[in-house]
Write a protein that holds these residues in place. Structure first.
Motif, PDB file in Angstrom:
ATOM      1  N   ILE A 266      30.022  53.600  39.033  1.00 55.87           N
ATOM      2  CA  ILE A 266      30.120  52.302  39.868  1.00 55.87           C
ATOM      3  C   ILE A 266      29.145  51.200  39.607  1.00 55.87           C
ATOM      4  CG2 ILE A 266      29.717  51.501  42.210  1.00 55.87           C
ATOM      5  CD1 ILE A 266      32.452  53.314  42.059  1.00 55.87           C
ATOM      6  N   PHE A 267      28.088  51.486  39.178  1.00 54.61           N
ATOM      7  CA  PHE A 267      27.333  50.605  38.869  1.00 54.61           C
ATOM      8  C   PHE A 267      27.720  49.588  37.682  1.00 54.61           C
ATOM      9  CE2 PHE A 267      24.660  53.694  36.066  1.00 54.61           C
ATOM     10  CZ  PHE A 267      24.654  52.877  35.124  1.00 54.61           C
ATOM     11  N   PRO A 268      28.580  50.116  36.568  1.00 51.15           N
ATOM     12  CA  PRO A 268      29.085  49.237  35.593  1.00 51.15           C
ATOM     13  C   PRO A 268      30.016  48.045  36.133  1.00 51.15           C
ATOM     14  CG  PRO A 268      28.853  51.564  34.775  1.00 51.15           C
ATOM     15  CD  PRO A 268      28.806  51.687  36.065  1.00 51.15           C
ATOM     16  N   VAL A 269      30.693  48.589  37.327  1.00 50.96           N
ATOM     17  CA  VAL A 269      31.277  47.417  38.034  1.00 50.96           C
ATOM     18  C   VAL A 269      30.340  46.290  38.526  1.00 50.96           C
ATOM     19  CG1 VAL A 269      32.917  47.105  39.941  1.00 50.96           C
ATOM     20  CG2 VAL A 269      32.971  49.428  38.661  1.00 50.96           C
ATOM     21  N   VAL A 270      29.350  46.462  38.944  1.00 57.24           N
ATOM     22  CA  VAL A 270      28.371  45.480  39.354  1.00 57.24           C
ATOM     23  C   VAL A 270      27.923  44.793  38.111  1.00 57.24           C
ATOM     24  CG1 VAL A 270      26.176  45.091  40.417  1.00 57.24           C
ATOM     25  CG2 VAL A 270      27.500  46.895  41.375  1.00 57.24           C
ATOM     26  N   ALA A 271      27.631  45.547  37.120  1.00 55.62           N
ATOM     27  CA  ALA A 271      27.286  44.837  35.861  1.00 55.62           C
ATOM     28  C   ALA A 271      28.266  43.757  35.249  1.00 55.62           C
ATOM     29  CB  ALA A 271      26.885  45.881  34.557  1.00 55.62           C
ATOM     30  N   LEU A 272      29.466  44.312  35.568  1.00 60.43           N
ATOM     31  CA  LEU A 272      30.680  43.476  35.005  1.00 60.43           C
ATOM     32  C   LEU A 272      30.986  42.310  35.793  1.00 60.43           C
ATOM     33  CD1 LEU A 272      33.033  43.290  32.855  1.00 60.43           C
ATOM     34  CD2 LEU A 272      34.622  44.490  34.643  1.00 60.43           C
ATOM     35  N   ALA A 273      30.636  42.256  37.090  1.00 63.72           N
ATOM     36  CA  ALA A 273      30.636  41.175  38.189  1.00 63.72           C
ATOM     37  C   ALA A 273      29.575  40.335  37.595  1.00 63.72           C
ATOM     38  CB  ALA A 273      30.422  41.804  39.530  1.00 63.72           C
ATOM     39  N   VAL A 274      28.219  40.775  37.291  1.00 63.42           N
ATOM     40  CA  VAL A 274      27.158  40.175  36.983  1.00 63.42           C
ATOM     41  C   VAL A 274      27.461  39.229  35.666  1.00 63.42           C
ATOM     42  CG1 VAL A 274      24.944  40.084  36.160  1.00 63.42           C
ATOM     43  CG2 VAL A 274      25.517  41.433  38.046  1.00 63.42           C
ATOM     44  N   SER A 275      28.232  40.014  34.832  1.00 66.06           N
ATOM     45  CA  SER A 275      28.560  39.359  33.412  1.00 66.06           C
ATOM     46  C   SER A 275      29.693  38.215  33.668  1.00 66.06           C
ATOM     47  CB  SER A 275      29.353  40.499  32.396  1.00 66.06           C
ATOM     48  OG  SER A 275      29.671  40.065  31.225  1.00 66.06           O
ATOM     49  N   THR A 276      30.476  38.566  34.408  1.00 63.93           N
ATOM     50  CA  THR A 276      31.398  37.411  35.110  1.00 63.93           C
ATOM     51  C   THR A 276      30.870  35.996  35.164  1.00 63.93           C
ATOM     52  OG1 THR A 276      33.000  39.195  35.645  1.00 63.93           O
ATOM     53  CG2 THR A 276      33.356  36.987  36.433  1.00 63.93           C
ATOM     54  N   VAL A 277      29.691  36.258  36.541  1.00 63.54           N
ATOM     55  CA  VAL A 277      28.991  34.915  36.749  1.00 63.54           C
ATOM     56  C   VAL A 277      28.112  34.270  35.586  1.00 63.54           C
ATOM     57  CG1 VAL A 277      27.412  34.259  38.304  1.00 63.54           C
ATOM     58  CG2 VAL A 277      28.995  35.753  39.039  1.00 63.54           C
ATOM     59  N   PHE A 278      27.454  35.114  34.855  1.00 69.06           N
ATOM     60  CA  PHE A 278      26.515  34.687  33.909  1.00 69.06           C
ATOM     61  C   PHE A 278      26.833  34.658  32.740  1.00 69.06           C
ATOM     62  CE2 PHE A 278      23.891  36.176  37.748  1.00 69.06           C
ATOM     63  CZ  PHE A 278      23.309  35.362  37.822  1.00 69.06           C
ATOM     64  N   GLU A 279      27.777  35.272  32.376  1.00 71.01           N
ATOM     65  CA  GLU A 279      28.085  35.509  30.825  1.00 71.01           C
ATOM     66  C   GLU A 279      29.475  35.135  30.444  1.00 71.01           C
ATOM     67  OE1 GLU A 279      25.310  39.013  28.973  1.00 71.01           O
ATOM     68  OE2 GLU A 279      27.027  39.472  29.906  1.00 71.01           O
ATOM     69  N   GLY A 280      30.223  34.663  31.643  1.00 69.11           N
ATOM     70  CA  GLY A 280      31.805  34.154  31.373  1.00 69.11           C
ATOM     71  C   GLY A 280      32.736  35.260  31.153  1.00 69.11           C
ATOM     72  N   TYR A 281      32.277  36.597  31.363  1.00 69.90           N
ATOM     73  CA  TYR A 281      33.361  37.718  31.281  1.00 69.90           C
ATOM     74  C   TYR A 281      34.781  37.410  31.945  1.00 69.90           C
ATOM     75  CZ  TYR A 281      35.747  42.232  31.430  1.00 69.90           C
ATOM     76  OH  TYR A 281      36.567  43.265  31.269  1.00 69.90           O
ATOM     77  N   VAL A 282      35.816  37.614  31.054  1.00 67.84           N
ATOM     78  CA  VAL A 282      37.345  37.188  31.390  1.00 67.84           C
ATOM     79  C   VAL A 282      37.908  38.530  31.662  1.00 67.84           C
ATOM     80  CG1 VAL A 282      39.511  36.038  30.718  1.00 67.84           C
ATOM     81  CG2 VAL A 282      37.327  35.218  29.606  1.00 67.84           C
ATOM     82  N   TRP A 283      38.494  38.343  32.908  1.00 67.69           N
ATOM     83  CA  TRP A 283      39.120  39.478  33.720  1.00 67.69           C
ATOM     84  C   TRP A 283      40.667  39.597  32.995  1.00 67.69           C
ATOM     85  CZ3 TRP A 283      37.846  43.339  37.068  1.00 67.69           C
ATOM     86  CH2 TRP A 283      36.265  43.199  37.423  1.00 67.69           C
ATOM     87  N   THR A 284      40.899  40.882  32.344  1.00 66.55           N
ATOM     88  CA  THR A 284      42.273  41.363  31.867  1.00 66.55           C
ATOM     89  C   THR A 284      43.145  42.166  32.754  1.00 66.55           C
ATOM     90  OG1 THR A 284      41.292  43.130  30.652  1.00 66.55           O
ATOM     91  CG2 THR A 284      41.057  40.796  29.293  1.00 66.55           C
ATOM     92  N   GLY A 285      44.274  42.327  32.141  1.00 68.58           N
ATOM     93  CA  GLY A 285      44.958  43.355  33.087  1.00 68.58           C
ATOM     94  C   GLY A 285      44.366  44.674  32.908  1.00 68.58           C
ATOM     95  N   SER A 286      43.877  45.025  31.801  1.00 71.34           N
ATOM     96  CA  SER A 286      43.259  46.354  31.711  1.00 71.34           C
ATOM     97  C   SER A 286      42.132  46.549  32.622  1.00 71.34           C
ATOM     98  CB  SER A 286      42.971  46.708  30.075  1.00 71.34           C
ATOM     99  OG  SER A 286      42.090  45.958  29.686  1.00 71.34           O
ATOM    100  N   ALA A 287      41.371  45.424  32.721  1.00 70.58           N
ATOM    101  CA  ALA A 287      40.054  45.423  33.712  1.00 70.58           C
ATOM    102  C   ALA A 287      40.431  45.531  35.078  1.00 70.58           C
ATOM    103  CB  ALA A 287      39.401  44.045  33.449  1.00 70.58           C
ATOM    104  N   ILE A 288      41.382  45.050  35.565  1.00 73.15           N
ATOM    105  CA  ILE A 288      42.079  45.174  36.852  1.00 73.15           C
ATOM    106  C   ILE A 288      42.557  46.510  37.047  1.00 73.15           C
ATOM    107  CG2 ILE A 288      43.601  44.289  38.543  1.00 73.15           C
ATOM    108  CD1 ILE A 288      43.635  41.687  37.223  1.00 73.15           C
ATOM    109  N   VAL A 289      43.204  47.281  36.157  1.00 76.27           N
ATOM    110  CA  VAL A 289      43.592  48.411  36.327  1.00 76.27           C
ATOM    111  C   VAL A 289      42.179  49.528  36.353  1.00 76.27           C
ATOM    112  CG1 VAL A 289      44.740  50.408  35.020  1.00 76.27           C
ATOM    113  CG2 VAL A 289      45.968  48.174  35.396  1.00 76.27           C
TER     114      VAL A 289
END
Length: 305
Positions: A266-289
């Protein structure tokens, strides 16, 4: 921090509010640790960064143990167990991942470490004879598949070259070290050894091992006098080490390695959310799946017996 309840093979009741609190603390503390680790990878040798991290963490743990009146006197055989925790969880595991962080994207690091939830199942079977049911096994595999989907762009973008393979090897060995430490912690709690003193001594032994390794390697113990380095060091020492490990190892004793280990999915999900806010991570279809798979796997794991 509280003393852990010895691990039992009996069927377990649904998670209590205390279990959920420990689970949440573990997930969020480690979820933010990946971006903090970025401030540690640079000119300072990985073993030195981890050494100073646990100098701080073990000092806090000893202070906390004394303040709470925990008994820190144990037999030699128990200290050998604590030294094992230091070697597996509080030195080798982290150092290998710091080396891997210099060679691989942080997303891939989180994906590899999420294997802990699956490795815990098989190690518990091999070492303790605890057979995982199909629901638990399916949940672990579903969660890992979800993480792989979420970080698919980084994985595909990472060329299969010598450095990438070497970094992957570091992370796989680091995850295995962490999981073996889980099994030792579970064994310690079966023996009735309390979590807080065991963690305190384990961090101290890990610090000593790292200091000896760094000295033998000829590494400088100097650190970067920057806000990014010192800030990340403080977060990793206090929040990601003291608070997170106290929560995780207590949770391990309360609900078992299978469910507790799923926090590492689960904690990589939090890491990804942090990356979205601070590093501009772009959510893709595979990320949502992938996120849907992780959430589904989490629910399945929590319902498994």
């Amino acid at each position: 921090m509280s003393l852990a309840t010895p691990i039992s093979n009996a069927p377990r009741a649904p998670l209590s509010s205390v279990d959920l609190g420990l689970y949440g603390a573990t997930v969020f503390a480690w979820g933010f640790s990946w971006i903090a680790m970025k401030g540690q990878v640079g000119s300072v040798a990985p073993e030195v960064s981890v050494f100073w991290r646990f100098v701080m963490a073990s000092s806090v743990m000893f202070g906390w143990s004394l303040l709470r009146g925990h008994n820190l006197r144990f037999a030699l055989a128990d200290h050998l167990r604590f030294a094992g925790l230091g070697a597996l969880i509080f030195s080798t595991n982290f150092t290998l991942f710091y080396y891997g962080a210099a060679l691989l994207p942080s997303g891939l690091l989180a994906v590899v470490f999420s294997l802990a939830s699956v490795l815990n199942l098989f190690l518990a079977l091999l070492l303790f004879g605890q057979r995982p049911n199909l629901a638990a096994l399916g949940a672990g595999l579903l969660g890992f598949s979800g993480i792989a989907f979420m970080f698919r762009p980084q994985i595909l973008a990472t060329g299969v070259d010598y450095d990438a393979l070497r970094g992957l090897g570091f992370c796989v060995l680091g995850t295995l070290s962490f999981c073996l430490g889980n099994m030792l912690s579970a064994s310690n709690q079966r023996k009735g050894l309390p979590v807080t003193p065991a963690t305190t001594w384990g961090m101290l032994y890990g610090t000593l091992f790292l200091g000896c390794f760094a000295a033998l390697k000829g590494s400088s113990f100097a650190v970067e006098p920057t806000f990014a380095y010192l800030g990340s060091l403080t977060y990793l020492a206090i929040v990601a080490s003291v608070i997170a490990f106290g929560s995780y190892l207590t949770l391990l004793g309360r609900i078992g390695s299978t469910k507790a280990g799923y926090a590492t999915v689960i904690f990589p999900v939090v890491a990804l959310a942090v990356s979205t806010v601070f590093e501009g991570y772009v959510w893709t279809g595979s990320a949502i799946v992938g996120l849907a798979c992780v959430i589904g796997g989490n629910l399945l794991m929590m319902r498994s017996r």
